[in-house]
Design a protein around this motif. Structure first.
Motif, mmCIF file in Angstrom:
data_model
loop_
_atom_site.group_PDB
_atom_site.id
_atom_site.type_symbol
_atom_site.label_atom_id
_atom_site.label_comp_id
_atom_site.label_asym_id
_atom_site.label_seq_id
_atom_site.Cartn_x
_atom_site.Cartn_y
_atom_site.Cartn_z
ATOM 1 N N LYS A 119 0.840 -1.201 0.000
ATOM 2 C CA LYS A 119 0.000 0.000 0.000
ATOM 3 C C LYS A 119 0.875 1.251 0.000
ATOM 4 C CE LYS A 119 -3.636 2.355 2.554
ATOM 5 N NZ LYS A 119 -4.495 2.352 3.743
ATOM 6 N N GLU A 120 1.922 1.250 0.795
ATOM 7 C CA GLU A 120 2.834 2.393 0.847
ATOM 8 C C GLU A 120 3.479 2.647 -0.523
ATOM 9 O OE1 GLU A 120 7.060 3.096 2.934
ATOM 10 O OE2 GLU A 120 5.425 2.603 4.317
ATOM 11 N N ALA A 121 3.864 1.585 -1.203
ATOM 12 C CA ALA A 121 4.452 1.724 -2.538
ATOM 13 C C ALA A 121 3.429 2.282 -3.526
ATOM 14 C CB ALA A 121 4.983 0.379 -3.024
ATOM 15 N N LYS A 122 2.198 1.808 -3.442
ATOM 16 C CA LYS A 122 1.148 2.303 -4.335
ATOM 17 C C LYS A 122 0.863 3.778 -4.076
ATOM 18 C CE LYS A 122 -2.182 0.000 -6.040
ATOM 19 N NZ LYS A 122 -1.811 -0.124 -7.438
ATOM 20 N N VAL A 123 0.819 4.171 -2.811
ATOM 21 C CA VAL A 123 0.576 5.573 -2.462
ATOM 22 C C VAL A 123 1.713 6.451 -2.979
ATOM 23 C CG1 VAL A 123 0.465 7.199 -0.524
ATOM 24 C CG2 VAL A 123 -0.910 5.121 -0.473
ATOM 25 N N SER A 124 2.942 6.035 -2.748
ATOM 26 C CA SER A 124 4.096 6.819 -3.197
ATOM 27 C C SER A 124 4.081 7.007 -4.706
ATOM 28 C CB SER A 124 5.404 6.136 -2.789
ATOM 29 O OG SER A 124 5.489 6.062 -1.399
ATOM 30 N N LEU A 125 3.807 5.929 -5.419
ATOM 31 C CA LEU A 125 3.769 6.010 -6.874
ATOM 32 C C LEU A 125 2.618 6.897 -7.339
ATOM 33 C CD1 LEU A 125 5.095 5.082 -9.488
ATOM 34 C CD2 LEU A 125 3.546 3.112 -9.470
ATOM 35 N N ALA A 126 1.462 6.774 -6.721
ATOM 36 C CA ALA A 126 0.314 7.596 -7.108
ATOM 37 C C ALA A 126 0.589 9.076 -6.862
ATOM 38 C CB ALA A 126 -0.943 7.149 -6.351
ATOM 39 N N ILE A 127 1.245 9.413 -5.772
ATOM 40 C CA ILE A 127 1.587 10.809 -5.494
ATOM 41 C C ILE A 127 2.565 11.331 -6.540
ATOM 42 C CG2 ILE A 127 2.751 12.362 -3.874
ATOM 43 C CD1 ILE A 127 1.547 10.617 -1.612
ATOM 44 N N ALA A 128 3.565 10.529 -6.871
ATOM 45 C CA ALA A 128 4.538 10.935 -7.894
ATOM 46 C C ALA A 128 3.856 11.139 -9.245
ATOM 47 C CB ALA A 128 5.651 9.902 -8.000
ATOM 48 N N GLU A 129 2.938 10.248 -9.578
ATOM 49 C CA GLU A 129 2.229 10.375 -10.844
ATOM 50 C C GLU A 129 1.267 11.562 -10.840
ATOM 51 O OE1 GLU A 129 0.616 6.461 -11.386
ATOM 52 O OE2 GLU A 129 2.467 5.725 -12.292
ATOM 53 N N LEU A 130 0.693 11.876 -9.678
ATOM 54 C CA LEU A 130 -0.149 13.065 -9.560
ATOM 55 C C LEU A 130 0.692 14.319 -9.803
ATOM 56 C CD1 LEU A 130 -2.830 14.480 -8.881
ATOM 57 C CD2 LEU A 130 -2.185 14.322 -6.458
ATOM 58 N N ASP A 131 1.864 14.384 -9.195
ATOM 59 C CA ASP A 131 2.765 15.522 -9.425
ATOM 60 C C ASP A 131 3.119 15.657 -10.896
ATOM 61 O OD1 ASP A 131 2.815 16.195 -6.743
ATOM 62 O OD2 ASP A 131 4.738 15.210 -6.339
ATOM 63 N N LYS A 132 3.413 14.533 -11.527
ATOM 64 C CA LYS A 132 3.774 14.525 -12.949
ATOM 65 C C LYS A 132 2.607 15.031 -13.808
ATOM 66 C CE LYS A 132 5.369 11.240 -16.451
ATOM 67 N NZ LYS A 132 5.699 9.821 -16.689
ATOM 68 N N ARG B 35 -7.351 13.342 -12.323
ATOM 69 C CA ARG B 35 -8.566 12.753 -11.730
ATOM 70 C C ARG B 35 -8.328 11.301 -11.321
ATOM 71 N NH1 ARG B 35 -11.543 15.156 -16.276
ATOM 72 N NH2 ARG B 35 -12.206 17.200 -15.563
ATOM 73 N N SER B 36 -7.660 10.565 -12.189
ATOM 74 C CA SER B 36 -7.391 9.154 -11.907
ATOM 75 C C SER B 36 -6.532 8.992 -10.656
ATOM 76 C CB SER B 36 -6.693 8.519 -13.113
ATOM 77 O OG SER B 36 -6.283 7.214 -12.820
ATOM 78 N N ARG B 37 -5.478 9.757 -10.543
ATOM 79 C CA ARG B 37 -4.592 9.666 -9.379
ATOM 80 C C ARG B 37 -5.282 10.171 -8.119
ATOM 81 N NH1 ARG B 37 -3.197 6.253 -11.976
ATOM 82 N NH2 ARG B 37 -1.485 6.371 -13.432
ATOM 83 N N GLN B 38 -6.076 11.223 -8.236
ATOM 84 C CA GLN B 38 -6.809 11.712 -7.069
ATOM 85 C C GLN B 38 -7.788 10.655 -6.572
ATOM 86 O OE1 GLN B 38 -8.372 15.375 -8.703
ATOM 87 N NE2 GLN B 38 -6.824 16.602 -7.646
ATOM 88 N N TRP B 39 -8.476 9.999 -7.499
ATOM 89 C CA TRP B 39 -9.419 8.952 -7.131
ATOM 90 C C TRP B 39 -8.686 7.827 -6.404
ATOM 91 C CZ3 TRP B 39 -9.855 3.758 -8.187
ATOM 92 C CH2 TRP B 39 -11.090 3.165 -7.885
#
Length: 120
Positions: free
Chosen positions: A67-80, A102-106
């Motif tokens: 879960k931590e890895a998924k969150v970290s990646l999603a935050i990085a992709e949101l920034d991108k 929208r996808s990353r925020q969801w």
């Protein structure tokens, strides 16, 4: 090391048949690679098992780390995606970036509700 992992998984009869300490190393490698942006499908394939097996073992044995890895990646992709929106020079670029945001925020609303979830 990946070829060695694939060989070990194959000779042992699958991920579930590995000794606990070896399985933990394999799962940690998968988490590390995923955190760097590699797809779970490619990770599983290179390690000699299918992606469903990888997900099942990550959830069963390393749920918090996964879960931590998924969150970290999603935050990085949101920034991108936010950067892409700032730099978009046409309507297609703007639309694509907005959908990625929208996808990353969801995803983050579900994975990290206390920070990204809506206040009630």
């Amino acid at each position: 090391m990946t070829n060695a992992v694939a060989s070990l998984v194959t000779t042992q009869g699958g991920l579930a048949q590995l000794p606990d300490n070896i399985r933990e190393i394999v799962l940690q490698q998968a988490i590390d690679r995923y955190s760097r942006g590699e797809s779970a499908h490619l990770i599983a394939e290179s390690m000699g098992f299918d992606v469903n097996t990888l997900y099942r073992h990550l959830i069963k044995h390393r749920e918090a780390d996964w879960k931590e890895a998924k969150v970290s990646l999603a935050i990085a992709e949101l920034d991108k995606a936010e950067k892409a929106l700032d730099e978009a020079c046409d309507t297609v670029g703007v639309s694509r970036a907005r959908e990625q945001i929208r996808s990353r925020q969801w995803q983050l609303e579900r994975l990290l509700r206390r920070i990204y979830g809506q206040d009630q």
